[in-house]
Enzyme design. Structure first.
Site, PDB file in Angstrom:
ATOM      1  N   HIS A  62      41.349  36.465  43.417  1.00 31.98           N
ATOM      2  CA  HIS A  62      40.759  35.808  42.259  1.00 31.98           C
ATOM      3  C   HIS A  62      39.239  35.915  42.361  1.00 31.98           C
ATOM      4  CE1 HIS A  62      44.353  32.985  41.133  1.00 31.98           C
ATOM      5  NE2 HIS A  62      44.744  34.235  41.405  1.00 31.98           N
ATOM      6  N   GLU A  64      36.989  33.700  42.193  1.00 33.07           N
ATOM      7  CA  GLU A  64      36.393  32.685  43.066  1.00 33.07           C
ATOM      8  C   GLU A  64      36.464  33.100  44.526  1.00 33.07           C
ATOM      9  OE1 GLU A  64      38.587  30.209  39.807  1.00 33.07           O
ATOM     10  OE2 GLU A  64      38.764  32.185  40.726  1.00 33.07           O
ATOM     11  N   CYS A  92      42.093  27.479  39.943  1.00 34.78           N
ATOM     12  CA  CYS A  92      43.477  27.109  40.242  1.00 34.78           C
ATOM     13  C   CYS A  92      43.500  26.355  41.576  1.00 34.78           C
ATOM     14  CB  CYS A  92      44.349  28.363  40.313  1.00 34.78           C
ATOM     15  SG  CYS A  92      44.005  29.415  41.751  1.00 34.78           S
TER      16      CYS A  92
END
Length: 167
Positions: A62, A64, A92
């Protein structure tokens, strides 16, 4: 942004969110879900990332996580106190865990994620008083622009699938 519309902090947040949006667009050009993230320390970007799970065959890739990895390598430390992450989509639960472990001071996100968001979308992990570390969260920065990126991406994908089935 004009001065009447917000504070210097708001202007800074929008500036760095635009950097994250630029990364999201880069990922979209490669066929990834358009999510981008930057990690900032002392008003300097030390980490950048966009989604790469499809191309990398990696469910943890992801935006992040990638930006955290880059930032940690930049400062040669697995902790990032005093740093802020700007990400185009509400993190998430996996990314929230990584954010906690990195000890980020702040997370600024754009669009809310009602299906897997961990800052109020599905759960609100960042508000848990029993955690040993607390990250400040601010959502909805350039939310419309961030949401439009995502909705446009998925609309194009659905359209391509329909055309494939029709033709």
């Amino acid at each position: 942004m004009n001065v009447a519309s917000g504070s210097a902090e708001d202007e800074t947040d929008e500036f760095f969110m635009r950097e994250a949006i630029s990364l999201a667009r880069e990922g979209e050009r490669l066929g990834e879900v358009p999510v981008g993230a930057v990690v900032v320390q002392d008003k300097e970007i030390i980490g950048r990332g966009f989604n790469k799970p499809v191309r990398g065959h990696d469910p943890t890739a992801h935006a992040e996580i990638i930006s955290l990895r880059h930032a940690c390598q930049s400062v040669a430390n697995y902790r990032l106190p005093g740093c802020t992450m700007y990400v185009t989509l509400e993190p998430c639960s996996m990314c929230a865990g990584a954010i906690f472990n990195a000890r980020l001071s702040r997370v600024i996100f754009g669009a809310r994620d009602p299906k897997s968001g961990a800052s109020g979308g599905v759960v609100d992990l960042f508000s848990r008083p029993d955690l040993n570390y607390h990250t400040q969260i601010k959502g909805d920065v350039l939310a419309d622009e961030c949401a439009l990126l995502l909705s446009g991406f998925f609309a194009d994908r659905r359209r391509a699938i329909r055309m494939e089935h029709e033709g």
